[in-house]
Scaffold this active site. Structure first.
Site, short mmCIF file in Angstrom:
data_model
loop_
_atom_site.label_atom_id
_atom_site.label_comp_id
_atom_site.label_asym_id
_atom_site.label_seq_id
_atom_site.Cartn_x
_atom_site.Cartn_y
_atom_site.Cartn_z
N LYS A 23 0.86 -1.17 0.00
CA LYS A 23 0.00 0.00 0.00
C LYS A 23 0.89 1.23 0.00
O LYS A 23 1.95 1.24 0.63
CB LYS A 23 -0.91 0.04 1.23
CG LYS A 23 -2.15 0.91 1.03
CD LYS A 23 -3.19 0.14 0.23
CE LYS A 23 -4.48 0.87 -0.04
NZ LYS A 23 -5.50 -0.08 -0.54
N ASP B 252 -6.30 4.26 -5.51
CA ASP B 252 -6.97 4.09 -4.22
C ASP B 252 -7.66 5.43 -3.89
O ASP B 252 -7.97 6.19 -4.83
CB ASP B 252 -5.92 3.71 -3.16
CG ASP B 252 -6.53 3.09 -1.91
OD1 ASP B 252 -6.85 1.89 -1.94
OD2 ASP B 252 -6.67 3.80 -0.92
#
Lengths: 270, 270, 270, 270, 270, 270
Positions: free
Chosen positions: E123, E163
Site C-alpha cells: 500500500k 486508491d
C-alpha cells in the site's frame, strides 16, 4: 608568415565563427587529411577518424511559462573515445547544427590528443535562444536534455562541460539531474559546476590560460619575441577578454579586438 | 476520385519511392498537419508528434575481405513510443538518409496507431550497397550495427525487423548478436527471423496480406466493387508481387505493374 | 556564559542522551529553525531541509540459536545528499526509534556541512539488545540488515559506519556482505572496518580528536583559556574517555565525568 | 642450506616448470598445509583457502584464416578475493590445464598477501599454440576470451595481466574489448597494456625487479653476502634475463643460466 | 449472528474508516493473531507475518503554482511478497499515516492470499489534500512520488494501483514516469490506467464486483437467502455505490447507505 | 534387433549409470560423432557442438551443524543455448564429476532439440552426500549454490530443476534465494518447485510420462506391438517406478526391474 600561422588552430577558430555559412565539418575533415598526410597515417585508422563514433539527436519537450509545450532539438556527438572518456561542452544557440556538432567534437578529440590529456572528444548542443527564455524554461530544458542523453554520459563515458551560453548554474542543474536519475551523489560527470557543487577553482580563466600556454610554446617555436609581437583577438567574451589580459601581462601588444557587434583597432596598442 | 484516393497511404508510398529527390520527412510533416487539422488536435500534443523522440547515428567500422577497414554510417530513429515499444525495419541501401529515417519512423508510428496495434514506430538503416558486399562483410556489418544501437533496443523498447535488402538471415545475425551481448537466449527483440530461430510463419506474405486487408476496408468505405475495380502496383518485390497475387484472388483486375527497371500495362488485365 | 555555550552542539548532545524521553527530531527541527532564521535562508530551501530525503524501514528475520525465528526492525535514514554521499553510523539498541533516526541523520548532515566535508548525512539502527545476543545471532542480524538496505548504500550513495554497540567486527560483516552481494572486492562502502580489511588507522580516537579540534576553535572564539577552563564530560565510552585524555593533555581541567551508571565530581580536577 | 632455500617460493618455481608432469595444484595444497601448520591456522579458514572460489571454463569459437571454425578452451580461476580484487595473468599455451590454473591462482593469492598488496589472486589461460596462429586469429581468440569472462572481471573484481605468450598488444585487444562491451573508455581492468593505452612504464622489468627485492630481503635474513654468493637462473625469457642483469648489478655472480633448449654453466661467472 | 459477521472483512472495513482514531495496524495484528491461532500456525512463520517486509518513506518536494516549494511525505509499504509481486493502491489524503500504510498493506496481502491470486500485498500513500491542489501540482507530486519509490516497484516487484483520491489520470502519470525513467514502453507496472494506456476494461466496477462475489460465497456458507437479506453500505463512492447497484440486482434489499457527510435509512429498502 | 535399440537414448542411459567407471562425456562425444556423420553436418557447426559453451565451478562454504566450515564443490555446465535458455537439473551426489556434468548437459541439449522444445541444455551438481546432511546443512548448501551461479541463471538464461537427490523443497530454497538476491517475486527461474510456490502439477510423473511418449513413437516406427513386447527397467526411483506403471497400463509386459541394490526377473511378467 601567413602560411606559418595558417595552422589547425586558426582554421578551426575561423570555422567556429562561420558555422552557419561554411560547413564546419568539411573544414575539420580537410584539416584531418592534411595532418594525416604528413604523418603517413595507416588509411585503416584514418577511416575511423573521419566520422564521429556516435551522434545522438533528441527531442526535448519543455512546458513554457505560458503553458504551451515547445519541443527543442538537442545533440550529443562523441567523436572518438580511444584515448579515454569523451570530453566537451554543450552549447545553447539557435544556429546549432548537426555538422557543427560533428566538427566541434572532432576538434575536442584532437585538442585533447595533442595536449596529451587522457580524454576523447565530444560536443553537445541544443537549438534554442537562451536570451529569450526564462530561468524556469532554461532549467526544464537543461534537466530534460541530460535525461535524454543519460545513457551515453558518465565519468567513464563522456563528461559534458559549459560552452556557448551555458553557465555554471546550468552545469549545476545537469549534475543534480544526473545524480537524481542515477541515485548517486557524485560530481565527476560534469565539469564547470559552481564551486559549491565542487566545481574547479580557476575554471573561468582556464580556456584563456590554456591559450596563453599554447601561444607561449608557438612563439618559442616560431622565434617570435613577445615584446615585438602584436596580437589581434576575435571574440571578446570569456575566452577573448581574459586572453587579452593574460597576453598583455606576458608582454604582447594587443592592437585589435572584435566581437559580434564590432571591433577596435589601434596599431599602438589598446 | 483522385482526391479521395489521395490519402495518407498514397502520399506515403509515393514518398517512399522518391526519398532522394524530395524530402520524405517534409511530406510526413505535411501529412501530419493535414490529419491533425481535421482532428483539431491539441497543439501541445502536435508539437511532440512533429519530431522523432530520438535518432541515434553511429559509425560502423567493418574489416572488408581485402583487409581494409571501411566505416559505414548507420541510423536508428525512434519516432514515438507513447503507445508501446517502437517497431520498424532496418534497410541497407546507398541512398539511406537521416530525413528518410525520420519519415519512415513517423509512418511506422501512424500505421501501428491507425491499426490499433500496441506499438510505437521506428526505422533503421545503414548507408551501404549490399549487392557489392560479401556475406562475411554483411555479417560483420550487421553484428556491429546491432552492437552500436544495443542500448536503445529490446522487447520493451524497440523491436527491429527486415526492410529493403535485409533478410531473415540478417535478422538471425541480429538476434544472435543481441543474445550474445546481453547473455540471454531470448528471441523477442527481432522479428522476421528464420523459422529455425523462432521467426513467425507467414512473415513473408505479411506485408501484402496487411495491404489486402486495408484495401478491403477502403473498398467497402468507398463503395468500390472489387470485380469492377482495376489495380496498378508500383514495385514488384516481396510486397508488390504477393499483393498482386492476393488482390487477384480477391477479384481485382491488375492492369499494371512496375519496378525499378520498367513496367507492364494492359487495360484488360495482366 | 551558559547562553553562549548553549549552542547547537550542546543541544544535540543533550538530545542524544534523552531520545526516549523527548522527541529528538523535534529538537533538530527547532535547531534548524533557529539557525536558518539567523541566515535568512530561502524558505524554499528550508522546506527541503526540514525532513529526511528518505527513510527505509525493514524487517530483519533472524534464526536465533534456539532455532526460533525472531524478526527485528531496522532503519536507514538518509537526511540530505546535496553535498555528497550520505554518511553516518548504525546503532544497535532496544530504544532505537524512527524519530531518533531522523534526528541523528539531520545532525550528521549538519556536522559534515559545517566541517566542510563533502558528505551528506544518514543514520541507521536496529531495535535489538546486542548484550543479550550471541555472536552468531549478531552476525546473522548484521548481514541481513545490510542485504535489506543494499540498494540505497554504496560509495557514491551512502557509507555506513559504527555507532552505539556496533564494532569493527560488525563492520567487517557489513563489507563482506556488501561485497558478496555485489560481486566486488571493494572496501569503500563501509568505514570503521578492522585494519585487516583496510579500515583506517586512528579510527578509534577519531571522534574524540574531532571534538578536541572543535573545542580548540570554540575556545579561541570565546576567548577561553584552556589552563583556566574546567570540563565536565557526559558519557565515558569511546568518545568520552578519549576526549578526557586529549583535553587533559591540552591543559583543560576535567572536574566531572559521568556515564549511564553514575558520575564522579571533583572541583580540583580528577 | 638446501633446507633453508627450500622455501615456498622455490617449490613454487619448480612446480611452475613441471606443471605437465606433476600436479601443480597438489604442490600448492602441500605448501599451504605446511605453512598453515606452522601458523596453527583455524581449520575453518584453512578449509576456505584450499580451493579456488570460482573457476570459469569457456569455449572460444574462432574463425581461422582458412575459414574453418576452431573451438578453444579457456579458463579463469579466481582463488581468493578476501583481501581485494583478484589479480593474475593469462597464459596462451597448449599445455594449460585446469589444475595448473588452480595452482597458479593460489600462488598469485599468496604472493599478493605476503607482499601486503591489497589484491587477491587469479589466473587465466587458453589451450592454444600462439606460435602457430596468425595475428588475426590471435586477435579474434583474445577478444572472444574476454567476452566470455566479462561478467567476472573489472577493476573491483578481477584484473587480468600478461603471462606466458601474452603480450602488451594482446592486453590492448583485451581492454578495447572490455571497453566496447561495457560502453566505457576506462583502462583499469587490464594491466600490462601498451604505453599508448596507459600501460605502466617499467612494466617489462617489473617481475625481475620484484624478484631482486625478494632476493635482497632473503639474503639479509639468511646472512648471505651478495659478493660471495653465486646464482643459477632457470628460464631466460623476460623474467630470467632481466633478473640476471639486475642481480649482476647488485654484485651477485651468475654462474649458470638455462632455458627450454639448454643451459650454460661457468663457475667463474658468465 | 453478530458473531458470525464479525469477521476479518468487517473489522477491516471499520478500521479503514477510523484510521485516525484507532490504530489500524493494531487491529490488523489482532486479526492475524485470531486467524493464525485457529490455524495453529508455526510461530516462526507468524513472526514473519506480523510486520511488513519493507516500508519506504520519502520526501516529495513539489514546486507549487505560486512558486513556493512544498515538501510532502510519501510512503510505500510492502507487507509480504512470498506468494508473488506486491500489489496495492496509492492514496492521497491528509490523514495518511505510517500505521495505516502498514495495516492496509497487510490486508492487501491477506485478500490476495485468501482469493488465491499470485500476488503479495502493498500500500502507498502521500499526505496531501488533493482537493486543494491544481492539476499541475498533482502531476508534479505524482511523478516525483513514482521517481522516489522507483527502485522497489516493477512488474516482478510491486504493482501500484489507484486508491482513495487517485484516478486513472494519475495512474497515467505514474506509468509514463516509470517508462521514462526505465527507458521502456511497458505497461505492466501500474494497474488502473486509462484505457488509452492499456488499462483494463471493467476496472471501475472491479472492486464492487469482487465484493459481490465475496457476498455470494459468504451468503451460501451462512445460508443467507438474498431475497430475505437486508444490506447496509458504509461509504458511497466508487466501491459503495456500484456495490449497491450490483447487490440490488442480485436481489438484496438495500436499507441504508452512508458516506462521510451523512446517511439514508429505510427499512423497506431505498 | 539389438542394433536397432542401440540408439542414442540407450547408450545414454547406460552411461548415466556408470559415470564413475567410464567417461560419460567421451560417450556423449561418440554419440554426437555418430549422429552428425549420418547428417553430414557442417564441421564448423560440429566443432561448436563438441564442447559446452560454459562450465562454472564454485566453492560452497557451509557452516555445518557442529560449527565447522566445510567447503563443497559445485558445478553448472551450460552446453548449448542456440535454441533457447539452457534447461537441466541439479544433482547432489558424492560422485559428481566435471565430465559427468558436461555429458549430462550435452544430453539435455539434444533431448530438448530432438523433442522440438525451445530450450538449450545444462546440468548442475554438487559433490556432497545429502543422506549424511541435516536439513539445515542442506538448506545452507542449496542457498549458497544458487548465490554462486546467480549471474548465469534466469528465465532467459538457464532454468535449473530437480535431479538426483534434489527435491521440490530444495527447489523452493533455490527460488527464494534467487528472488531475495534479485529483489523480485518471480517464479520462472526454477522448475520442479512445490505447488505452493507455483510449481507445475504433474511434475512428479513428467519424466516417466515423457518416456512413455517416446516409447510409443519408437514402437510405432519399429513396428513393435505393445501387447507382445517385454520391458526391462533399470532404476526404480521416481522415473523408473512410474514408467513401469504407465507402460503396464499401455499393455507392455514388465519382465524385469532393478535398482542400485538388486533386481527382480520374471519372464511371465512381474
Amino acid at each position: 608568415m601567413i602560411n606559418q600561422i595558417d595552422t589547425l588552430e586558426m582554421l578551426q577558430m575561423r570555422a567556429e565563427k562561420d558555422t552557419n555559412k561554411i560547413d564546419a565539418f568539411e573544414v575539420a575533415q580537410i584539416q584531418l587529411k592534411k595532418a594525416t598526410n604528413k604523418m603517413n597515417l595507416d588509411p585503416n585508422i584514418l577511416a575511423q577518424l573521419k566520422e564521429p563514433e556516435r551522434v545522438l539527436m533528441v527531442s526535448i519537450p519543455v512546458k513554457m511559462d505560458n503553458g504551451a509545450v515547445k519541443v527543442f532539438t538537442g545533440f550529443r556527438a562523441q567523436y572518438n573515445t580511444a584515448r579515454g572518456p569523451a570530453k566537451g561542452g554543450v552549447r545553447y544557440h539557435p544556429d546549432v547544427t548537426l555538422d557543427e556538432m560533428k566538427a566541434l567534437s572532432a576538434w575536442m578529440t584532437w585538442k585533447c590528443a595533442v595536449a596529451g590529456i587522457p580524454y576523447g572528444g565530444a560536443k553537445g548542443g541544443v537549438i534554442c535562444n537562451p536570451k529569450e527564455m526564462s530561468e524556469g524554461e532554461l532549467e526544464r530544458l537543461s534537466r530534460r536534455y541530460i535525461y535524454e542523453i543519460l545513457s551515453i554520459i558518465g565519468p567513464k563515458k563522456d563528461i559534458p562541460a559549459p560552452d556557448v551560453y551555458t553557465t555554471p548554474k546550468i552545469m549545476g542543474w545537469y549534475i543534480d539531474t544526473y545524480n537524481k536519475l542515477t541515485g548517486e551523489a557524485s560530481f565527476s560527470t560534469i565539469t564547470g559546476k559552481p564551486l559549491e557543487l565542487w566545481g574547479s577553482e580557476g575554471r573561468k580563466e582556464a580556456t584563456a590560460r590554456g591559450l596563453s600556454y599554447t601561444v607561449e610554446v608557438a612563439a618559442k617555436q616560431l622565434n617570435i619575441n613577445p615584446s615585438k609581437a602584436t596580437v589581434v583577438i576575435q571574440g571578446y567574451g570569456n575566452a577573448g577578454s581574459i586572453s587579452a589580459k593574460i597576453l598583455n601581462e606576458q608582454g604582447y601588444k594587443i592592437i585589435g579586438v572584435s566581437d559580434s557587434k564590432g571591433g577596435v583597432y589601434n596599431l599602438e596598442g589598446i
